[in-house]
Design an enzyme around this catalytic site. Structure first.
Site, PDB file in Angstrom:
ATOM      1  N   GLY A  46      62.999  59.776  43.903  1.00  0.00           N
ATOM      2  CA  GLY A  46      61.693  59.509  44.292  1.00  0.00           C
ATOM      3  C   GLY A  46      61.501  58.133  43.462  1.00  0.00           C
ATOM      4  O   GLY A  46      61.618  58.180  42.393  1.00  0.00           O
ATOM      5  N   GLN A  51      55.715  52.346  39.770  1.00  0.00           N
ATOM      6  CA  GLN A  51      56.667  52.267  38.789  1.00  0.00           C
ATOM      7  C   GLN A  51      57.389  50.986  38.676  1.00  0.00           C
ATOM      8  O   GLN A  51      58.504  50.812  38.037  1.00  0.00           O
ATOM      9  CB  GLN A  51      57.666  53.538  39.569  1.00  0.00           C
ATOM     10  N   CYS A  88      60.310  61.879  35.320  1.00  0.00           N
ATOM     11  CA  CYS A  88      59.805  60.829  35.888  1.00  0.00           C
ATOM     12  C   CYS A  88      60.554  59.512  35.103  1.00  0.00           C
ATOM     13  O   CYS A  88      60.852  59.721  34.082  1.00  0.00           O
ATOM     14  CB  CYS A  88      58.329  60.830  35.605  1.00  0.00           C
ATOM     15  N   LEU A  89      61.094  58.665  36.097  1.00  0.00           N
ATOM     16  CA  LEU A  89      61.855  57.527  35.735  1.00  0.00           C
ATOM     17  C   LEU A  89      60.886  56.820  34.826  1.00  0.00           C
ATOM     18  O   LEU A  89      61.352  56.141  33.950  1.00  0.00           O
ATOM     19  CB  LEU A  89      62.331  56.844  36.965  1.00  0.00           C
ATOM     20  N   HIS A 130      54.653  64.800  43.514  1.00  0.00           N
ATOM     21  CA  HIS A 130      54.911  63.947  42.167  1.00  0.00           C
ATOM     22  C   HIS A 130      54.539  62.449  42.602  1.00  0.00           C
ATOM     23  O   HIS A 130      53.808  61.748  41.998  1.00  0.00           O
ATOM     24  CB  HIS A 130      56.241  63.945  41.816  1.00  0.00           C
ATOM     25  N   GLU A 131      55.155  61.893  43.862  1.00  0.00           N
ATOM     26  CA  GLU A 131      55.252  60.602  44.209  1.00  0.00           C
ATOM     27  C   GLU A 131      53.701  60.352  44.734  1.00  0.00           C
ATOM     28  O   GLU A 131      53.055  59.174  44.513  1.00  0.00           O
ATOM     29  CB  GLU A 131      55.992  60.125  45.368  1.00  0.00           C
ATOM     30  N   HIS A 134      51.512  59.586  41.775  1.00  0.00           N
ATOM     31  CA  HIS A 134      51.745  58.313  41.143  1.00  0.00           C
ATOM     32  C   HIS A 134      50.919  57.156  41.959  1.00  0.00           C
ATOM     33  O   HIS A 134      50.300  56.283  41.331  1.00  0.00           O
ATOM     34  CB  HIS A 134      53.386  57.597  41.346  1.00  0.00           C
TER      35      HIS A 134
END
Ligand code: NI
Length: 163
Positions: A46, A51, A88-89, A130-131, A134
């Site tokens: 995701g 991000q 997380c990236l 999670h997304e 963000h």
């Protein structure tokens, strides 16, 4: 399509509540294509607009068969509880156990502005949550007890120095 640079903690944009997506045009479609490309390149499941440095309520995901674009996402229902590792990236994929709902129902707009609802459980539900977080300026580390959050941040900073 183009790869975008992934923003990392503690960049300010990651902590901001995103602005709503209002234009559903070719530019948005291209942005989403770039986001998918960037996500796959980073081997993530995701990726949200903050991000890649954009203060927008938008994410893409491809997780356990659930592939979608979500503009202006909202979690409209949750059920149960799961406790497993998440990363997380934007935090170097340093993993930590996060308690999340087992099932989640998402309401969002697709790249054409059409509203849709999608349900998922397990890992894909975790990605919805999670997304969407963000898009509200919340990182998974914000949901950790302080001690565990500090440990994740410390490990992330250490790994960054090795790059
Ligand atoms: Ni993330």
């Amino acid at each position: 399509m183009a790869l975008r640079k992934i923003t990392e903690y503690p960049e300010e944009v990651l902590g901001k509540v995103g602005q709503p997506v209002t234009k559903f045009d070719a530019e948005l479609a291209e942005l989403c294509a770039d986001m998918f490309e960037t996500m796959y390149d980073a081997e993530g499941v995701g990726l949200a607009a903050p991000q890649i440095g954009l203060n927008l309520r938008l994410f893409v995901m491809d997780c356990e068969g659930v592939k979608l674009i979500a503009a202006n996402p909202e979690i409209i229902a949750t059920e149960g509880e799961q406790s497993s590792q998440e990363g997380c990236l934007s935090v170097g994929k340093v993993p930590a156990v996060v308690v999340r709902a087992q099932k989640a129902k998402l309401r969002a707009q697709d790249e054409n502005g059409e509203w849709f609802e999608a349900e998922a459980e397990g890992y894909a539900a975790r990605a919805f949550l999670h997304e969407t977080d963000h898009c509200d300026g919340t990182l998974f580390i914000d949901r950790l007890p302080k001690l565990r959050r500090d440990m994740v941040v410390k490990r992330f900073k250490k790994e960054k120095r090795w790059d």
